[in-house]
Design a protein around this motif. Structure first.
Motif, mmCIF file in Angstrom:
data_model
loop_
_atom_site.group_PDB
_atom_site.id
_atom_site.type_symbol
_atom_site.label_atom_id
_atom_site.label_comp_id
_atom_site.label_asym_id
_atom_site.label_seq_id
_atom_site.Cartn_x
_atom_site.Cartn_y
_atom_site.Cartn_z
ATOM 1 N N SER A 72 -6.046 -0.899 2.596
ATOM 2 C CA SER A 72 -5.903 -0.118 3.821
ATOM 3 C C SER A 72 -6.704 1.180 3.797
ATOM 4 O O SER A 72 -6.764 1.883 4.799
ATOM 5 C CB SER A 72 -4.423 0.180 4.090
ATOM 6 O OG SER A 72 -3.880 0.915 3.018
ATOM 7 N N SER A 73 -7.323 1.499 2.668
ATOM 8 C CA SER A 73 -8.144 2.712 2.562
ATOM 9 C C SER A 73 -9.635 2.404 2.600
ATOM 10 O O SER A 73 -10.449 3.303 2.444
ATOM 11 C CB SER A 73 -7.817 3.454 1.264
ATOM 12 O OG SER A 73 -6.456 3.808 1.236
ATOM 13 N N LEU A 74 -9.985 1.145 2.785
ATOM 14 C CA LEU A 74 -11.386 0.752 2.804
ATOM 15 C C LEU A 74 -11.929 0.770 4.221
ATOM 16 O O LEU A 74 -11.210 0.506 5.186
ATOM 17 C CB LEU A 74 -11.551 -0.659 2.218
ATOM 18 C CG LEU A 74 -11.125 -0.846 0.768
ATOM 19 C CD1 LEU A 74 -11.266 -2.308 0.375
ATOM 20 C CD2 LEU A 74 -11.943 0.036 -0.154
ATOM 21 N N LEU A 91 -16.322 -1.855 -2.662
ATOM 22 C CA LEU A 91 -15.295 -0.973 -2.142
ATOM 23 C C LEU A 91 -15.943 0.263 -1.526
ATOM 24 O O LEU A 91 -16.420 1.137 -2.237
ATOM 25 C CB LEU A 91 -14.325 -0.549 -3.253
ATOM 26 C CG LEU A 91 -13.646 -1.668 -4.036
ATOM 27 C CD1 LEU A 91 -12.730 -1.084 -5.100
ATOM 28 C CD2 LEU A 91 -12.878 -2.592 -3.116
ATOM 29 N N ASP A 92 -15.989 0.297 -0.205
ATOM 30 C CA ASP A 92 -16.492 1.461 0.521
ATOM 31 C C ASP A 92 -15.251 2.208 1.011
ATOM 32 O O ASP A 92 -14.647 1.846 2.017
ATOM 33 C CB ASP A 92 -17.382 1.014 1.683
ATOM 34 C CG ASP A 92 -18.116 2.172 2.327
ATOM 35 O OD1 ASP A 92 -18.078 3.295 1.768
ATOM 36 O OD2 ASP A 92 -18.723 1.960 3.390
ATOM 37 N N ILE A 93 -14.889 3.242 0.280
ATOM 38 C CA ILE A 93 -13.595 3.903 0.469
ATOM 39 C C ILE A 93 -13.686 5.061 1.467
ATOM 40 O O ILE A 93 -14.574 5.899 1.374
ATOM 41 C CB ILE A 93 -13.067 4.424 -0.890
ATOM 42 C CG1 ILE A 93 -12.966 3.266 -1.888
ATOM 43 C CG2 ILE A 93 -11.726 5.114 -0.719
ATOM 44 C CD1 ILE A 93 -12.747 3.701 -3.319
ATOM 45 N N ASP A 94 -12.756 5.094 2.404
ATOM 46 C CA ASP A 94 -12.587 6.225 3.314
ATOM 47 C C ASP A 94 -11.666 7.195 2.568
ATOM 48 O O ASP A 94 -10.455 6.965 2.468
ATOM 49 C CB ASP A 94 -11.953 5.750 4.623
ATOM 50 C CG ASP A 94 -11.750 6.867 5.623
ATOM 51 O OD1 ASP A 94 -11.612 8.041 5.208
ATOM 52 O OD2 ASP A 94 -11.713 6.565 6.827
ATOM 53 N N LEU A 95 -12.229 8.264 2.024
ATOM 54 C CA LEU A 95 -11.481 9.144 1.128
ATOM 55 C C LEU A 95 -10.326 9.869 1.813
ATOM 56 O O LEU A 95 -9.256 10.039 1.208
ATOM 57 C CB LEU A 95 -12.429 10.139 0.460
ATOM 58 C CG LEU A 95 -13.446 9.489 -0.479
ATOM 59 C CD1 LEU A 95 -14.491 10.495 -0.925
ATOM 60 C CD2 LEU A 95 -12.752 8.882 -1.687
ATOM 61 N N GLU A 96 -10.493 10.264 3.065
ATOM 62 C CA GLU A 96 -9.394 10.925 3.772
ATOM 63 C C GLU A 96 -8.234 9.952 4.001
ATOM 64 O O GLU A 96 -7.072 10.304 3.838
ATOM 65 C CB GLU A 96 -9.879 11.512 5.100
ATOM 66 C CG GLU A 96 -10.798 12.693 4.907
ATOM 67 C CD GLU A 96 -11.257 13.333 6.201
ATOM 68 O OE1 GLU A 96 -10.624 13.107 7.255
ATOM 69 O OE2 GLU A 96 -12.251 14.077 6.158
ATOM 70 N N ASN A 101 -2.973 7.658 2.477
ATOM 71 C CA ASN A 101 -2.210 6.502 1.992
ATOM 72 C C ASN A 101 -1.520 6.788 0.663
ATOM 73 O O ASN A 101 -0.448 6.250 0.391
ATOM 74 C CB ASN A 101 -3.109 5.274 1.891
ATOM 75 C CG ASN A 101 -3.498 4.758 3.260
ATOM 76 O OD1 ASN A 101 -2.826 5.007 4.242
ATOM 77 N ND2 ASN A 101 -4.615 4.050 3.323
ATOM 78 N N MET A 102 -2.124 7.650 -0.160
ATOM 79 C CA MET A 102 -1.475 8.037 -1.413
ATOM 80 C C MET A 102 -0.220 8.864 -1.115
ATOM 81 O O MET A 102 0.793 8.733 -1.795
ATOM 82 C CB MET A 102 -2.438 8.802 -2.308
ATOM 83 C CG MET A 102 -3.498 7.935 -2.943
ATOM 84 S SD MET A 102 -4.656 8.951 -3.880
ATOM 85 C CE MET A 102 -5.637 7.688 -4.671
ATOM 86 N N LEU A 103 -0.316 9.714 -0.084
ATOM 87 C CA LEU A 103 0.867 10.478 0.339
ATOM 88 C C LEU A 103 1.948 9.519 0.838
ATOM 89 O O LEU A 103 3.122 9.659 0.501
ATOM 90 C CB LEU A 103 0.495 11.468 1.440
ATOM 91 C CG LEU A 103 -0.345 12.671 1.029
ATOM 92 C CD1 LEU A 103 -0.877 13.391 2.265
ATOM 93 C CD2 LEU A 103 0.451 13.622 0.164
ATOM 94 N N ALA A 104 1.539 8.552 1.654
ATOM 95 C CA ALA A 104 2.489 7.596 2.220
ATOM 96 C C ALA A 104 3.165 6.767 1.132
ATOM 97 O O ALA A 104 4.331 6.398 1.268
ATOM 98 C CB ALA A 104 1.789 6.681 3.222
ATOM 99 N N ALA A 105 2.442 6.484 0.056
ATOM 100 C CA ALA A 105 3.006 5.702 -1.048
ATOM 101 C C ALA A 105 3.827 6.576 -1.993
ATOM 102 O O ALA A 105 4.388 6.079 -2.967
ATOM 103 C CB ALA A 105 1.888 5.014 -1.825
ATOM 104 N N ASP A 106 3.888 7.870 -1.694
ATOM 105 C CA ASP A 106 4.592 8.834 -2.541
ATOM 106 C C ASP A 106 4.073 8.771 -3.978
ATOM 107 O O ASP A 106 4.837 8.818 -4.937
ATOM 108 C CB ASP A 106 6.104 8.589 -2.480
ATOM 109 C CG ASP A 106 6.899 9.780 -2.997
ATOM 110 O OD1 ASP A 106 6.369 10.908 -2.972
ATOM 111 O OD2 ASP A 106 8.057 9.585 -3.437
ATOM 112 N N ALA A 107 2.744 8.608 -4.087
ATOM 113 C CA ALA A 107 2.096 8.479 -5.392
ATOM 114 C C ALA A 107 1.557 9.838 -5.833
ATOM 115 O O ALA A 107 0.352 10.081 -5.823
ATOM 116 C CB ALA A 107 0.982 7.441 -5.326
ATOM 117 N N ASP A 108 2.461 10.738 -6.228
ATOM 118 C CA ASP A 108 2.028 12.080 -6.624
ATOM 119 C C ASP A 108 1.115 12.052 -7.838
ATOM 120 O O ASP A 108 0.285 12.940 -8.011
ATOM 121 C CB ASP A 108 3.229 12.992 -6.861
ATOM 122 C CG ASP A 108 4.196 12.452 -7.894
ATOM 123 O OD1 ASP A 108 4.169 11.228 -8.168
ATOM 124 O OD2 ASP A 108 4.990 13.240 -8.435
#
Length: 164
Positions: A72-74, A91-96, A101-108
């Motif tokens: 979902s971040s690509l 993998l062409d990543i949309d960094l923002e 998505n890292m915030l949404a996954a609560d992946a501190d």
């Protein structure tokens, strides 16, 4: 069984006893991969599945889990259900979007990586965090009053239409 099916099987068959060991393995691999990717944020991650597994020193099934998580971040999703060991990965990543998505996954352990400080400004990270928090806010829609026009678009009053 495909790699994606192996990943689904692995994640679906965790027990209370096996989950901590699985999670330690998965999260440490994921952190290592993201740290490496974020060191060179403008460089696309390309190569065969096998090459990338070797490059990141990852278990193939855990790497498939990483691919599943980053979809979902690509900018363009990968057909991971059809991926095998010889498949080409780009993998062409949309960094923002990735940060969101890292915030949404609560992946501190991921959105707290020090590499983010050089990729996104503090203001941009705060803006993304605000947008994430706003996305979780539920806004209750105003219910129509008896004499308001019906929201169905009929042109009738609510009390004579859907409010009956």
């Amino acid at each position: 069984m495909s790699l994606f099916e192996e990943w689904q099987d692995l994640i679906g068959n965790q027990t209370d006893e096996s989950f901590p060991k699985f999670w330690e393995n998965y999260s440490s691999t994921e952190k290592k991969i993201y740290s490496s990717i974020l060191e060179h944020p403008t460089k696309k991650v390309c190569g065969s599945f096998e090459e990338l597994v070797a490059k990141y020193d990852a278990d193939p099934v855990i790497f498939m889990g990483f691919l599943d998580g980053i979809q979902s971040s690509l900018k363009k999703e990968q057909p991971i259900e059809k991926t095998d060991k010889s498949s080409q990965i780009e993998l062409d990543i949309d960094l923002e979007k990735l940060y969101f998505n890292m915030l949404a996954a609560d992946a501190d352990y991921l959105y707290g990586l020090p590499q983010w400080e050089t990729i996104l400004s503090a203001e941009k990270r705060e803006e993304i965090t605000r947008n994430y928090k706003r996305s979780k806010t539920v806004i209750k829609e105003k219910t129509p009053g008896r004499n308001d026009l019906c929201p169905c678009g009929s042109g009738k009053k609510y009390k004579k239409c859907c409010g009956k």
